[in-house]
Enzyme design. Structure first.
Site, PDB file in Angstrom:
ATOM      1  CG  ASP A  68      -2.093  -0.733   1.237  1.00 26.10           C
ATOM      2  OD1 ASP A  68      -2.951  -0.406   0.407  1.00 26.10           O
ATOM      3  OD2 ASP A  68      -2.195  -1.688   2.013  1.00 26.10           O
ATOM      4  CE1 TYR A  70       5.982   3.686   4.007  1.00 23.27           C
ATOM      5  CE2 TYR A  70       6.720   5.101   2.219  1.00 23.27           C
ATOM      6  CZ  TYR A  70       6.954   4.054   3.090  1.00 23.27           C
ATOM      7  OH  TYR A  70       8.151   3.387   3.048  1.00 23.27           O
ATOM      8  CG  PHE A  81       9.435  -0.202   0.299  1.00 25.01           C
ATOM      9  CD1 PHE A  81       9.107  -0.572   1.594  1.00 25.01           C
ATOM     10  CD2 PHE A  81       9.315  -1.150  -0.708  1.00 25.01           C
ATOM     11  CE1 PHE A  81       8.687  -1.871   1.885  1.00 25.01           C
ATOM     12  CE2 PHE A  81       8.905  -2.449  -0.435  1.00 25.01           C
ATOM     13  CZ  PHE A  81       8.582  -2.812   0.865  1.00 25.01           C
ATOM     14  CG  HIS A 190       7.705  -6.270   4.819  1.00 24.46           C
ATOM     15  ND1 HIS A 190       7.903  -5.072   5.490  1.00 24.46           N
ATOM     16  CD2 HIS A 190       6.974  -5.974   3.716  1.00 24.46           C
ATOM     17  CE1 HIS A 190       7.314  -4.107   4.811  1.00 24.46           C
ATOM     18  NE2 HIS A 190       6.738  -4.617   3.737  1.00 24.46           N
TER      19      HIS A 190
END
Length: 229
Positions: A68, A70, A81, A190
């Site tokens: 998703d 931020y 990211f 992750h």
């Protein structure tokens, strides 16, 4: 409407024309227009397709899959990211830079903007391309995943020798869309603080990616995002 359906880079527009004309995409646009009337949506409209606009189809060498955008104000810039210049680095991104430092000896940059990677052929693709302000996951299961799964399939079918970096269970579930007989898949935990110590730190994906690119005769990625800090 223009902000919800911004221009997408020409090679992607041609490749994904069937998706843009599909009923699910029309429903997704309608949902986004309704959302925009009531809430703030991130990233800004013109940045929704940044992962495509910075990285034309023919230039792609590496694919990093996120989940998703931020959901904090000013954070999302359309690249997974990544955050805009001047925005504090979220924890997962901070851990990515820590691994880069360990793997390649790179200084941790001041900015969390990853546009320089995208411009070199690293597609930074979130599975969901928008989010409601301050509500993580709020635009999941509205159609974006159908679209981005189609993107991954198109990359797999129409390219050869891509390096896919799949961090965490969500990204690794996308491996089923990738023809691993002609692409390289590197998997790790992750980079979230909850899992980074379970296999992301020490994965050396950045040096491994460059070694694979070198073996294929492709230009390696310069992972250093800032040259003068």
């Amino acid at each position: 409407m223009a902000e919800i359906n911004p221009e997408i880079e020409e090679s992607w527009k041609r490749l994904l024309s069937k998706e843009f004309q599909s009923p699910y995409f029309a429903a997704l646009k309608a949902f986004l227009l309704t959302e925009k009337e009531k809430y703030s949506i991130y990233p800004p409209g013109k940045q929704i397709f940044s992962a495509f606009n910075f990285t034309p189809f023919e230039n792609i060498k590496v694919v990093i899959i996120g989940q998703d955008p931020y959901h904090g104000k000013g954070q999302a810039n359309g690249l997974c990211f990544s955050v805009a210049d001047g925005v504090p680095k979220p924890p997962s991104l901070g851990n990515i830079f820590k691994e880069l430092q360990t793997d390649l000896g790179l200084k941790i940059p001041l900015s969390g903007n990853l546009e320089s990677w995208a411009k070199q052929g690293v597609m930074l693709l979130n599975a969901t391309l928008t989010v409601r302000a301050n509500q993580a996951g709020s635009h999941q299961n509205k159609g974006w995943e159908i679209f981005t799964d189609a993107v991954i399939r198109a990359l797999s079918d129409n390219k050869e020798g891509l390096v896919f970096l799949l961090w965490g269970a969500f990204a690794q579930a996308k491996e089923k869309l990738i023809d691993t007989s002609k692409h390289h898949v590197l998997k790790a935990a992750h980079p979230s603080p909850f899992s980074a110590y379970s296999g992301f730190f020490g994965c050396k994906h950045f040096s491994k990616t460059n070694e694979l690119l070198k073996q294929m005769g492709k230009q390696e990625i310069d992972w250093e995002t800032e040259k003068n800090n």
